[in-house]
Design a protein around this motif. Structure first.
Motif, short mmCIF file in Angstrom:
data_model
loop_
_atom_site.label_atom_id
_atom_site.label_comp_id
_atom_site.label_asym_id
_atom_site.label_seq_id
_atom_site.Cartn_x
_atom_site.Cartn_y
_atom_site.Cartn_z
N HIS A 153 -58.88 30.79 4.16
CA HIS A 153 -59.41 29.88 5.18
C HIS A 153 -60.36 28.88 4.54
O HIS A 153 -61.11 29.20 3.62
CB HIS A 153 -60.12 30.68 6.27
CG HIS A 153 -60.45 29.89 7.49
ND1 HIS A 153 -61.62 29.19 7.63
CD2 HIS A 153 -59.74 29.68 8.63
CE1 HIS A 153 -61.63 28.59 8.81
NE2 HIS A 153 -60.50 28.87 9.43
N VAL A 156 -64.56 29.54 5.77
CA VAL A 156 -65.27 30.77 5.44
C VAL A 156 -64.73 31.46 4.19
O VAL A 156 -65.37 32.35 3.65
CB VAL A 156 -65.24 31.72 6.66
CG1 VAL A 156 -63.83 32.16 6.98
CG2 VAL A 156 -66.16 32.91 6.48
N ALA A 159 -60.24 34.26 6.62
CA ALA A 159 -60.41 34.21 8.07
C ALA A 159 -60.62 35.59 8.66
O ALA A 159 -60.45 36.61 8.01
CB ALA A 159 -59.18 33.55 8.71
N LYS A 163 -65.93 36.09 11.94
CA LYS A 163 -65.64 34.68 12.25
C LYS A 163 -65.06 34.56 13.65
O LYS A 163 -65.33 33.57 14.36
CB LYS A 163 -64.67 34.09 11.23
CG LYS A 163 -64.23 32.66 11.57
CD LYS A 163 -63.18 32.16 10.62
CE LYS A 163 -62.67 30.79 11.07
NZ LYS A 163 -61.89 30.84 12.33
N ASN A 164 -64.25 35.53 14.09
CA ASN A 164 -63.68 35.48 15.44
C ASN A 164 -64.77 35.47 16.51
O ASN A 164 -64.57 34.91 17.58
CB ASN A 164 -62.78 36.69 15.67
CG ASN A 164 -61.43 36.56 14.99
OD1 ASN A 164 -61.27 35.77 14.07
ND2 ASN A 164 -60.47 37.34 15.44
N VAL A 167 -67.40 31.94 15.47
CA VAL A 167 -66.73 30.65 15.60
C VAL A 167 -65.73 30.70 16.75
O VAL A 167 -65.80 29.90 17.68
CB VAL A 167 -66.03 30.25 14.29
CG1 VAL A 167 -65.23 28.95 14.48
CG2 VAL A 167 -67.06 30.03 13.19
N CYS A 178 -71.81 26.09 10.34
CA CYS A 178 -71.01 26.79 9.33
C CYS A 178 -69.90 25.88 8.80
O CYS A 178 -69.56 25.97 7.61
CB CYS A 178 -70.45 28.09 9.89
SG CYS A 178 -69.14 27.92 11.11
N HIS A 179 -69.37 24.99 9.63
CA HIS A 179 -68.35 24.07 9.13
C HIS A 179 -68.93 23.13 8.07
O HIS A 179 -68.33 22.92 7.01
CB HIS A 179 -67.76 23.25 10.28
CG HIS A 179 -66.64 23.92 10.99
ND1 HIS A 179 -66.83 25.00 11.83
CD2 HIS A 179 -65.29 23.68 10.99
CE1 HIS A 179 -65.66 25.38 12.32
NE2 HIS A 179 -64.72 24.62 11.82
N VAL A 198 -70.74 30.92 3.86
CA VAL A 198 -70.53 31.03 5.31
C VAL A 198 -70.32 32.48 5.70
O VAL A 198 -70.85 32.95 6.71
CB VAL A 198 -69.33 30.15 5.74
CG1 VAL A 198 -69.06 30.33 7.24
CG2 VAL A 198 -69.59 28.69 5.41
N ARG A 199 -69.55 33.23 4.94
CA ARG A 199 -69.35 34.64 5.24
C ARG A 199 -70.68 35.40 5.18
O ARG A 199 -70.93 36.32 5.99
CB ARG A 199 -68.33 35.26 4.28
CG ARG A 199 -68.06 36.73 4.50
CD ARG A 199 -67.52 37.03 5.87
NE ARG A 199 -66.16 36.52 6.08
CZ ARG A 199 -65.51 36.59 7.23
NH1 ARG A 199 -66.10 37.14 8.30
NH2 ARG A 199 -64.29 36.09 7.34
N PHE A 202 -72.42 34.86 8.37
CA PHE A 202 -71.83 35.69 9.42
C PHE A 202 -72.25 37.15 9.27
O PHE A 202 -72.54 37.82 10.26
CB PHE A 202 -70.31 35.60 9.37
CG PHE A 202 -69.74 34.26 9.76
CD1 PHE A 202 -70.50 33.31 10.44
CD2 PHE A 202 -68.43 33.93 9.43
CE1 PHE A 202 -69.98 32.08 10.79
CE2 PHE A 202 -67.90 32.70 9.78
CZ PHE A 202 -68.67 31.77 10.47
#
Length: 423
Positions: A153, A156, A159, A163-164, A167, A178-179, A198-199, A202
Motif C-alpha cells: 500500500h 502505510v 494495507a 488502517k481499516n 483511515v 497520515c496521507h 504511518v504504521r 497507527f
C-alpha cells in the motif's frame, strides 16, 4: 474470539467449506454471548479481498441470535451502491449496511503527540495528529471485527489491520495527516514494508486509544489470476502478530519483481472497480518502482470519469494537477486550500512520476483537455485499445505484432511491481 492462522496448501486455496469451518471455530468461544456485532468491511475497491464472502458467512452464522451491522470502511471513497453491495456481499439485507462519512460521522478519541510523529518520520512531519474514528464503534457492540486484505500500500506500506479503523473508519484529521506523512516520507521507502512511519502512528493510536474496544481483525492474503480470487491465508486475532504473519505472506505472494527496469507498462482499470484517478492511480504508484527512467506508463481507463472521490478533492486535483513531490511540499507551505486538504495533496504526489517517466491516461469519460489539465498525456481509449487490447494481452511481458515489447498488468490493485535490483 479464538485466534486463527490458516495457510492454503501449496498451489491451492482456502475453499468455501474450509472458510466456513475456520469462521465457525473463531467465534465458537463467544458465539453464545454475542448480542450485537459490528463488522468493519472493505468497500467495492477491495472486491478481491474476499471480505464479502467472510462477512456473508459470519452474518448467516450470527443473524439468528444477535444484531449484525456492517460499517463500510470507505475512508475517502464514495459509498457502495446497492448493486455493488449485492455483488460483493450477497444476500445480507441492505439495511444492515452503514456508509462511513469521514468528514462528519466521527468522534475524537485522542492525540498522537508531535514529538512521536517527528521521531518516527525522521522530521519530515512534525505535527500532532488528532485520532478520530467512527462514532459507531462506541455504540455498545460485544464484538467489532475488522475484515480486510493485507497487500502492499502507498500510504502505510502494507494495507489493512488498524488502517481499516483509522483511515477506513477514520476522520479527516487522521486521514489528511497520515496521507501527507507517508507522501512526504516517500512512497518507495514504504510500499511493501511493515514498520513505516504511518504504521507506527497507527500502532501508537491503537495501543493508547482502542485498548478498551472488543476489536479483532480478520486479515486475508489473496491473489486473483484471471479475476478468480484465491485466498492464500487467513489470520484472525487481536494481537499484532497475526498482522505480521499476513504481511510476510503478502510479501511472498503480492510482490512482483522484474530483473531490469521496464520501458513500457500498460495497466488496465476495470470500469466496474475504477471510476476516478484517486483510485485508478494505483496504476502509477504500484508500478513506479519497476518503470525505467524515461519509460512510459499507459493507463487504460474506460470507466474513469472524475479525479477526486469527492467534490473538494476533485477540485484540488483539477487546480494543481499531479505535480511532483518537491513541488507539492512547497505548495503545502503557501497554498491555504492545500493545507486544509492534505489527503488531496498526498494524492498529487501519489499520482506523479516525479518526472522520471511519462504517464498517458486513455479515457472515454474524461476529455483530453481535462486529462492534460492535471499534467498527464492523453489518448482516446478506443484508439489506445486498437494497439493495447486487454482481451489479447496476458499479464507480464507481451510482444506486439510490430515487435514492441510491453509489460501488461490487468489489475494494479492486486500487488506491487519493482525492480529487484533497487528494492
Amino acid at each position: 474470539m479464538k485466534g486463527q492462522t490458516v495457510y492454503a496448501p501449496e498451489g491451492g486455496r482456502i475453499d468455501d467449506a474450509q472458510l466456513k469451518s475456520i469462521l465457525e471455530d473463531a467465534i465458537s468461544d463467544c458465539r453464545d454471548r454475542l448480542k450485537k456485532v459490528l463488522l468493519l468491511i472493505p468497500d467495492y475497491t477491495r472486491y478481491h479481498s474476499n471480505g464479502g464472502k467472510i462477512a456473508n458467512i459470519l452474518y448467516h452464522l450470527l443473524q439468528d441470535t444477535c444484531q449484525v451491522d456492517l460499517l463500510e470502511a470507505l475512508g475517502t471513497h464514495q459509498p457502495m451502491t446497492p448493486e455493488q453491495i449485492a455483488d460483493m456481499y450477497g444476500d445480507i439485507p441492505q439495511e444492515r449496511f452503514i456508509a462511513h462519512n469521514w468528514r462528519t460521522d466521527v468522534v475524537k478519541i485522542g492525540v498522537v503527540p508531535a514529538d512521536f510523529v517527528s521521531e518516527v518520520s525522521e522530521g519530515v512531519y512534525n505535527e500532532a495528529i488528532d485520532v478520530e474514528v467512527s462514532r459507531h464503534l462506541y455504540e455498545g457492540y460485544d464484538l467489532i471485527l475488522s475484515i480486510g486484505q493485507v497487500v502492499p500500500h502507498e500510504v502505510v506500506g502494507m494495507a489493512s489491520h488498524s488502517k481499516n479503523v483509522f483511515v477506513g473508519c477514520g476522520g479527516s484529521a487522521m486521514i489528511n495527516a497520515c496521507h501527507i506523512l507517508g507522501a512526504f516520507y516517500g512512497l518507495e521507502r514504504m510500499m511493501g514494508r511493515d514498520h513505516s512511519p504511518v504504521r507506527k502512528v497507527f500502532d501508537y493510536a491503537q495501543e493508547h486509544f482502542l485498548a478498551d474496544l472488543p476489536l479483532y481483525y480478520a486479515l486475508t492474503v489473496t491473489t486473483a489470476p484471471g479475476g478468480d480470487i484465491h485466498m492464500l491465508g487467513l489470520f484472525i486475532g487481536k494481537e499484532r502478530s497475526y498482522f505480521e504473519k499476513a504481511v510476510a505472506l503478502s510479501q511472498q505472494k503480492n510482490m512482483n519483481f522484474v530483473d531490469a527496469p521496464l520501458k513500457k507498462v500498460v495497466c488496465y482499470l476495470n470500469p466496474e472497480e475504477f471510476h476516478s484517478t484517486w483510485l485508478g492511480n494505483k496504476a502509477v504508484y504500484r508500478t513506479r518502482m519497476a518503470i525505467a527512467d524515461g519509460g512510459e506508463l499507459i493507463v487504460l481507463a474506460p470507466g474513469v470519469k472524475i479525479f477526486g472521490e469527492d467534490p473538494d478533492n476533485d477540485k484540488m486535483i483539477r487546480k494543481y494537477g499531479y505535480c511532483d513531490r518537491e513541488n507539492v511540499i512547497r505548495l503545502c507551505q503557501t497554498q491555504e486550500d492545500l493545507k486544509q486538504n492534505l489527503s488531496a495533496a498526498a494524492h498529487l504526489i501519489h499520482g506523479s512520476s516525479d518526472g522520471r517517466f511519462s504517464i498517458t491516461y486513455c479515457t472515454r469519460l474524461l476529455t483530453g483537455d481535462e486529462v492534460r489539465g492535471v499534467c498527464y498525456n492523453y489518448m482516446p481509449y478506443d484508439e489506445a485499445v486498437k494497439r493495447y487490447d486487454p482481451a489479447r494481452l496476458k499479464d507480464g511481458f507481451n510482444t506486439l505484432p510490430d515487435g514492441e515489447e510491453i509489460y501488461y498488468i490487468s489489475n494494479p490493485a492486486l500487488g506491487l511491481w519493482a525492480d529487484r535490483n533497487k528494492y
